[in-house]
Scaffold this active site. Structure first.
Site, mmCIF file in Angstrom:
data_model
loop_
_atom_site.group_PDB
_atom_site.id
_atom_site.type_symbol
_atom_site.label_atom_id
_atom_site.label_comp_id
_atom_site.label_asym_id
_atom_site.label_seq_id
_atom_site.Cartn_x
_atom_site.Cartn_y
_atom_site.Cartn_z
ATOM 1 N N ARG A 71 -5.479 53.050 40.076
ATOM 2 C CA ARG A 71 -5.956 53.198 41.453
ATOM 3 C C ARG A 71 -7.412 53.615 41.385
ATOM 4 O O ARG A 71 -7.773 54.539 40.669
ATOM 5 C CB ARG A 71 -5.111 54.267 42.168
ATOM 6 C CG ARG A 71 -5.563 54.628 43.576
ATOM 7 C CD ARG A 71 -5.409 53.431 44.508
ATOM 8 N NE ARG A 71 -5.531 53.790 45.903
ATOM 9 C CZ ARG A 71 -6.662 54.007 46.549
ATOM 10 N NH1 ARG A 71 -7.821 53.948 45.911
ATOM 11 N NH2 ARG A 71 -6.665 54.300 47.826
ATOM 12 N N GLU A 79 -4.681 47.709 53.625
ATOM 13 C CA GLU A 79 -3.430 47.381 52.938
ATOM 14 C C GLU A 79 -3.101 45.892 52.988
ATOM 15 O O GLU A 79 -3.352 45.219 53.985
ATOM 16 C CB GLU A 79 -2.267 48.163 53.547
ATOM 17 C CG GLU A 79 -2.396 49.671 53.428
ATOM 18 C CD GLU A 79 -2.453 50.180 52.002
ATOM 19 O OE1 GLU A 79 -1.974 49.490 51.086
ATOM 20 O OE2 GLU A 79 -2.980 51.286 51.800
ATOM 21 N N ARG A 121 0.020 56.542 38.924
ATOM 22 C CA ARG A 121 -1.042 55.585 38.578
ATOM 23 C C ARG A 121 -2.228 56.310 37.952
ATOM 24 O O ARG A 121 -2.527 57.455 38.319
ATOM 25 C CB ARG A 121 -1.524 54.856 39.839
ATOM 26 C CG ARG A 121 -0.460 54.050 40.530
ATOM 27 C CD ARG A 121 -0.951 53.454 41.826
ATOM 28 N NE ARG A 121 -1.296 54.487 42.795
ATOM 29 C CZ ARG A 121 -1.601 54.263 44.071
ATOM 30 N NH1 ARG A 121 -1.630 53.018 44.534
ATOM 31 N NH2 ARG A 121 -1.894 55.250 44.893
#
Length: 184
Positions: A71, A79, A121
């Site tokens: 990320r 999104e 992440r």
């Protein structure tokens, strides 16, 4: 006038003040590493991008052969793949540009204070090495500069927050990307 006259003391005081100021300035710059932004002191890792998930998330293959989701730190793109969330204005374009920039390429991942988010992440700044010795492209910053990402500052991973804020302000003022096409 003797050696201790007021005018002679004043003439000696000015160079001493200048010397003290220069010494204070020199000491205050200790540990800056050449006055750079500090990025050269952040831990790095080279990886190959195996999939672009969206505008601010990629999947990479690390040198040990393992795959990790990454990320991008400090930015947020609209999104496109979040469950139970509709595709947002500007999301497909951010995904497309991110894919054009890093898809299938070797990138440098630069860490900040925290290495993982709550989803597990890796959190990194992503750099695309420069061609023929040129400067690396700072992908996080480039997406903000193009108006494809907003800033998302989450301390303690905030080393580039001022840069991202400046770039977002310029993109907004020029109506780039999200700022010109999407209701914000």
């Amino acid at each position: 006038m003797g050696p201790s006259s007021p005018s002679r003391r004043g003439a000696l005081r000015a160079p001493l003040i200048v010397l003290a100021l220069l010494l204070a300035l020199l000491l205050s710059r200790c540990g800056e590493g050449g006055g750079g932004d500090g990025a050269d002191r952040m831990p790095t890792l080279t990886a190959r991008v195996v999939r672009v998930i969206d505008g601010d998330t990629i999947e990479v293959e690390l040198p040990d052969g393992s795959d990790e989701d990454v990320r991008y730190i400090g930015i947020d793109t609209p999104e496109t793949v979040k469950p139970d969330t509709p595709v947002q204005c500007g999301g497909p374009r951010a995904h497309e540009v991110n894919d054009q920039l890093v898809g299938g390429r070797s990138v440098t991942l630069r860490f900040d204070a925290e290495r993982r988010d709550v989803y597990g992440r890796l959190l990194t700044y992503v750099y695309l090495p420069g061609a023929a010795g040129g400067h690396a492209l700072f992908v996080n910053a480039d997406l903000v500069r193009r108006g494809l990402a907003r800033t998302l500052t989450i301390p303690p991973n905030d080393s580039f927050a001022p840069l991202f804020a400046r770039l977002a302000g310029r993109a907004g003022a020029r109506g780039r990307g999200l700022w010109g096409r999407c209701p914000l």
